[in-house]
Design a protein around this motif. Structure first.
Motif, PDB file in Angstrom:
ATOM      1  N   ALA A   1       0.366   8.926   0.713  1.00  0.00           N
ATOM      2  CA  ALA A   1      -1.094   9.057   0.551  1.00  0.00           C
ATOM      3  C   ALA A   1      -1.681   7.714   0.129  1.00  0.00           C
ATOM      4  CB  ALA A   1      -1.412  10.126  -0.488  1.00  0.00           C
ATOM      5  N   ARG A   2      -0.978   7.022  -0.743  1.00  0.00           N
ATOM      6  CA  ARG A   2      -1.445   5.703  -1.192  1.00  0.00           C
ATOM      7  C   ARG A   2      -1.418   4.717  -0.020  1.00  0.00           C
ATOM      8  NH1 ARG A   2      -4.940   2.789  -3.443  1.00  0.00           N
ATOM      9  NH2 ARG A   2      -4.220   0.776  -4.163  1.00  0.00           N
ATOM     10  N   ALA A   3      -0.435   4.875   0.861  1.00  0.00           N
ATOM     11  CA  ALA A   3      -0.326   3.978   2.020  1.00  0.00           C
ATOM     12  C   ALA A   3      -1.577   4.067   2.903  1.00  0.00           C
ATOM     13  CB  ALA A   3       0.926   4.311   2.836  1.00  0.00           C
ATOM     14  N   VAL A   4      -2.131   5.272   3.018  1.00  0.00           N
ATOM     15  CA  VAL A   4      -3.357   5.432   3.822  1.00  0.00           C
ATOM     16  C   VAL A   4      -4.461   4.572   3.207  1.00  0.00           C
ATOM     17  CG1 VAL A   4      -5.102   7.045   4.677  1.00  0.00           C
ATOM     18  CG2 VAL A   4      -2.718   7.789   4.502  1.00  0.00           C
ATOM     19  N   GLU A   5      -4.607   4.646   1.885  1.00  0.00           N
ATOM     20  CA  GLU A   5      -5.642   3.838   1.206  1.00  0.00           C
ATOM     21  C   GLU A   5      -5.377   2.345   1.361  1.00  0.00           C
ATOM     22  OE1 GLU A   5      -6.210   7.213  -2.300  1.00  0.00           O
ATOM     23  OE2 GLU A   5      -5.268   5.306  -2.795  1.00  0.00           O
ATOM     24  N   GLU A   6      -4.089   1.981   1.307  1.00  0.00           N
ATOM     25  CA  GLU A   6      -3.738   0.555   1.380  1.00  0.00           C
ATOM     26  C   GLU A   6      -4.091  -0.086   2.722  1.00  0.00           C
ATOM     27  OE1 GLU A   6      -0.031   0.197  -1.780  1.00  0.00           O
ATOM     28  OE2 GLU A   6       0.400   0.829   0.256  1.00  0.00           O
ATOM     29  N   THR A   7      -4.139   0.721   3.781  1.00  0.00           N
ATOM     30  CA  THR A   7      -4.455   0.150   5.097  1.00  0.00           C
ATOM     31  C   THR A   7      -5.807  -0.569   5.063  1.00  0.00           C
ATOM     32  OG1 THR A   7      -5.430   2.230   5.831  1.00  0.00           O
ATOM     33  CG2 THR A   7      -3.146   1.838   6.449  1.00  0.00           C
ATOM     34  N   GLU A   8      -6.704  -0.128   4.188  1.00  0.00           N
ATOM     35  CA  GLU A   8      -8.042  -0.746   4.121  1.00  0.00           C
ATOM     36  C   GLU A   8      -8.003  -2.184   3.610  1.00  0.00           C
ATOM     37  OE1 GLU A   8     -11.067   1.643   2.512  1.00  0.00           O
ATOM     38  OE2 GLU A   8     -10.350   3.444   3.559  1.00  0.00           O
ATOM     39  N   PHE A   9      -6.905  -2.540   2.961  1.00  0.00           N
ATOM     40  CA  PHE A   9      -6.794  -3.897   2.402  1.00  0.00           C
ATOM     41  C   PHE A   9      -6.123  -4.877   3.372  1.00  0.00           C
ATOM     42  CE2 PHE A   9      -7.412  -1.228  -1.235  1.00  0.00           C
ATOM     43  CZ  PHE A   9      -8.161  -1.995  -2.108  1.00  0.00           C
ATOM     44  N   ILE A  10      -5.514  -4.356   4.421  1.00  0.00           N
ATOM     45  CA  ILE A  10      -4.748  -5.233   5.323  1.00  0.00           C
ATOM     46  C   ILE A  10      -5.589  -6.392   5.885  1.00  0.00           C
ATOM     47  CG2 ILE A  10      -3.362  -5.340   7.450  1.00  0.00           C
ATOM     48  CD1 ILE A  10      -2.287  -2.565   6.781  1.00  0.00           C
ATOM     49  N   PRO A  11      -6.874  -6.173   6.219  1.00  0.00           N
ATOM     50  CA  PRO A  11      -7.658  -7.292   6.761  1.00  0.00           C
ATOM     51  C   PRO A  11      -7.789  -8.500   5.820  1.00  0.00           C
ATOM     52  CG  PRO A  11      -8.797  -5.217   7.131  1.00  0.00           C
ATOM     53  CD  PRO A  11      -7.634  -4.909   6.253  1.00  0.00           C
ATOM     54  N   TYR A  12      -7.556  -8.284   4.516  1.00  0.00           N
ATOM     55  CA  TYR A  12      -7.670  -9.410   3.571  1.00  0.00           C
ATOM     56  C   TYR A  12      -6.422 -10.280   3.531  1.00  0.00           C
ATOM     57  CZ  TYR A  12     -11.721  -6.797   2.051  1.00  0.00           C
ATOM     58  OH  TYR A  12     -12.912  -6.134   2.036  1.00  0.00           O
ATOM     59  N   TYR A  13      -5.378  -9.834   4.209  1.00  0.00           N
ATOM     60  CA  TYR A  13      -4.120 -10.610   4.216  1.00  0.00           C
ATOM     61  C   TYR A  13      -4.094 -11.573   5.390  1.00  0.00           C
ATOM     62  CZ  TYR A  13      -2.276  -7.674   0.535  1.00  0.00           C
ATOM     63  OH  TYR A  13      -2.082  -7.057  -0.680  1.00  0.00           O
ATOM     64  N   GLN A  14      -3.464 -12.721   5.181  1.00  0.00           N
ATOM     65  CA  GLN A  14      -3.368 -13.720   6.261  1.00  0.00           C
ATOM     66  C   GLN A  14      -2.369 -13.301   7.340  1.00  0.00           C
ATOM     67  OE1 GLN A  14      -2.195 -16.844   3.698  1.00  0.00           O
ATOM     68  NE2 GLN A  14      -4.279 -17.553   3.310  1.00  0.00           N
TER      69      GLN A  14
END
Ligand code: ADP
Ligand code: 5GP
Length: 207
Positions: free
Chosen positions: A154-167
């Motif tokens: 469930a946390r992984a679903v939320e984490e996908t929203e942060f992926i664009p901030y990674y290089q």
């Protein structure tokens, strides 16, 4: 650069879904290449079987964790699912000053804190090739209860929203390949930084 001071190292933040293989990749990277230093975090979670205090984590009480926050001892800290995790500041600063390429294996909220403080940090998000494979690895590791697996997915679903901030997005399919890619991208990023720093100095001197 001063003659007797070592060249400054770099900082790389490695995040990723629980079970994607971050820990496995870090271990392999450290054993395959020289010059890396992995930061050992503090956590309030219980050790898993085989984990050793001071090696995988410093396992501490909530009181000790809160005291470290008050003393300003963390470079970043965050809550993940039900527990607190934080990066001890001192080790990271000392290792970078000593010329090491420091690795932080931390979750997304902590990574965002690091990016605010140190925008030059290199950021990598690790994933499995598929969601199915993620669930399989998380279960296959045999360390989580079904409840914990569900919480982490469930946390992984939320984490996908942060992926664009990674290089960088690192897909951990073949382990050896993923380790080689991580090493290459860290070294490339160092070269880029050195180029920019040299360019800036030259610009200043060119008049
Ligand atoms: P994380 O630190 O991201 O939570 P782990 O390093 O504990 O993940 O890896 C989760 C599980 O997946 C472990 O059982 C590990 O052995 C396995 N694993 C890691 N990388 C791979 C890979 N490339 N292919 C298959 N299994 C892997
Ligand atoms: P685990 O319980 O599986 O070891 O770790 C859970 C999550 O906490 C992982 O995403 C891991 O990267 C993250 N984590 C580990 N140490 C730290 C830390 O010091 N700070 C932050 N923000 N996250 C951490």
């Amino acid at each position: 650069m001063s003659e007797n001071r070592p060249e400054k190292g770099s900082l790389t933040v490695v995040s990723g879904f629980s079970g994607a293989g971050k820990g496995t990749i870090m271990k392999a990277l450290l054993s395959r290449y020289e010059g890396y230093a992995l930061s050992v975090s503090m956590t309030t979670r219980e050790p898993r079987e085989g984990e050793v205090n001071g090696r995988e984590y410093f396992f501490v009480s909530q009181e000790e964790f809160d005291r470290t926050i008050e003393e300003g001892g963390f470079l970043e800290y965050a809550k993940y699912v039900k527990h607190s995790y934080g990066t001890p500041r001192r080790y990271v600063e000392d290792q970078i000053a000593a010329g090491k390429d420091v690795l932080l294996e931390i979750e997304v909220q902590g990574a965002m804190q690091i990016l605010k403080k140190m925008p030059e940090a290199n950021t990598v998000f690790v994933t499995t090739p598929s969601a199915e494979e993620l669930k399989k690895r998380l279960r296959g590791r045999g360390t989580e209860t079904e409840e914990s697996v569900a919480g982490r997915l469930a946390r992984a679903v939320e984490e996908t929203e942060f992926i664009p901030y990674y290089q960088h997005l690192l897909i951990n399919d073949d382990l050896d390949e993923a380790v080689g890619k991580l090493h290459a991208l860290i070294q490339d990023s160092k070269k880029r930084q050195a180029f920019v720093e040299q360019f800036r100095e030259d610009l200043k001197n060119i008049g």
